[in-house]
Enzyme design. Structure first.
Site: not given
Length: 338
Positions: A150, A299
């Site tokens: 992400d 992430h």
């Protein structure tokens, strides 16, 4: 002379008798003429009435087609239409249209009002079996793992992640916010150049459960436009910010042409060292949850407090250990293919 009988009375009687004879003769002639012109009972065209019907009409016991024509002596010719089984008059006779031409034998052509061939319906942006879901595993993937990343904060861990993936020959899926794509066009270009897949992660990373459907539409469409402008296409993959979703928000995203993709395991690398997490723990979490079609959440940004990039640091060892366990790697294109 006065005593002689008169000659006039005898002459008068003769004149009266002659007149009577003349009247009788004239009367006889007139009667003879009248009787000569009167119709005979056997004349079918004489118009003599029988029980209130003229003899020129067809008798009830006879079909109309067999009625004889009117007698020429009546002076009247029938103007009624010919019976249906009578021979048709030749074309071109006065007051009658020509007979229609015979229809050629052969197959009947289709009506002109039938619509032409219709194009096939457009292909659905994702398999309908995935509608209503926030997918947590790639079905039918076999011993394969989908590594996902992400991007919504900074891009501190991106160079290391892309280098590791390229060195291992692995492709991943990157969920980008629209604001991140607009601020990092070079990062988007590097992701695409590495052969990785891109997905939509909203425009500004809000909690979708607190948004009306119109607000959800604004977030998804704005992010799509920003990512496309940066050189990638996120459709039809979507990930909810914070993973917050419900049936309403999933349906709203589906209606926008996207399938939401969650994860099987969150490495928690985003917590950073300040949150008590290490790179070893990140890899261990991913291996502990290992299963066919596993989707791993990581992430690319650094922790805002300590600046660590634990997911990027743990990635090389994670890939190696998964391969040792007999697993390969796929992007989420395999989820929506076919």
């Amino acid at each position: 002379m006065a005593g002689e009988p008169s000659a006039y009375p005898g002459k008068h009687r003769r004149l009266v008798a002659a007149a009577v004879v003349a009247v009788v003769a004239i009367t006889a002639v007139v009667l003879a003429v009248i009787l000569a012109g009167a119709p005979r009972e056997s004349d079918p065209g004489g118009g003599q009435q029988t029980d209130g019907q003229t003899s020129s009409a067809p008798q009830p016991s006879e079909p109309a087609a067999s009625s004889p024509a009117a007698s020429p002596s009546s002076g009247n010719q029938s103007t009624e239409p010919q019976p249906s089984d009578s021979p048709s008059p030749p074309p071109g006779t006065s007051g009658e249209p020509p007979a229609p031409a015979p229809v050629a034998s052969g197959p009947t052509p289709p009506p002109e009002t039938l619509p032409g061939p219709q194009p096939p319906p457009p292909v659905a942006p994702f398999p309908l079996a995935l509608a209503g879901q926030d997918v947590e595993v790639v079905p039918g993937a076999g011993p394969s793992v989908a590594l996902t990343f992400d991007a919504g904060a900074n891009s501190a861990g991106l160079p290391s992640i892309l280098q590791t993936l390229a060195g291992a020959g692995v492709r991943g899926t990157f969920f980008l916010t629209g604001s991140w794509a607009a601020a990092n066009p070079a990062g988007v270009a590097a992701i695409v150049a590495g052969g990785h897949r891109v997905g939509n992660h909203s425009q500004t990373h809000p909690d979708f459960t607190g948004l009306p459907d119109a607000g959800i539409g604004d977030q998804v469409r704005a992010a799509e436009q920003a990512i496309v402008a940066a050189g990638a296409d996120p459709r039809p993959l979507f990930r909810f910010p914070f993973g917050a979703r419900d049936a309403r928000t999933i349906a709203a995203v589906n209606n926008l042409g996207y399938v939401p993709v969650r994860w099987s395991v969150d490495t928690l690398g985003w917590k950073g060292t300040s949150g008590g997490v290490t790179a070893q723990q990140v890899a261990d979490r991913a291996l502990t949850a290992l299963q066919p079609g596993e989707i791993v959440l990581m992430h690319i940004g650094s922790n805002p407090t300590d600046g660590s990039t634990l997911d990027a640091d743990a990635l090389p060892g994670m890939i190696e250990r998964m391969r040792q366990a007999g697993y390969g790697f796929v992007t989420l294109d395999s989820l929506v293919a076919g």
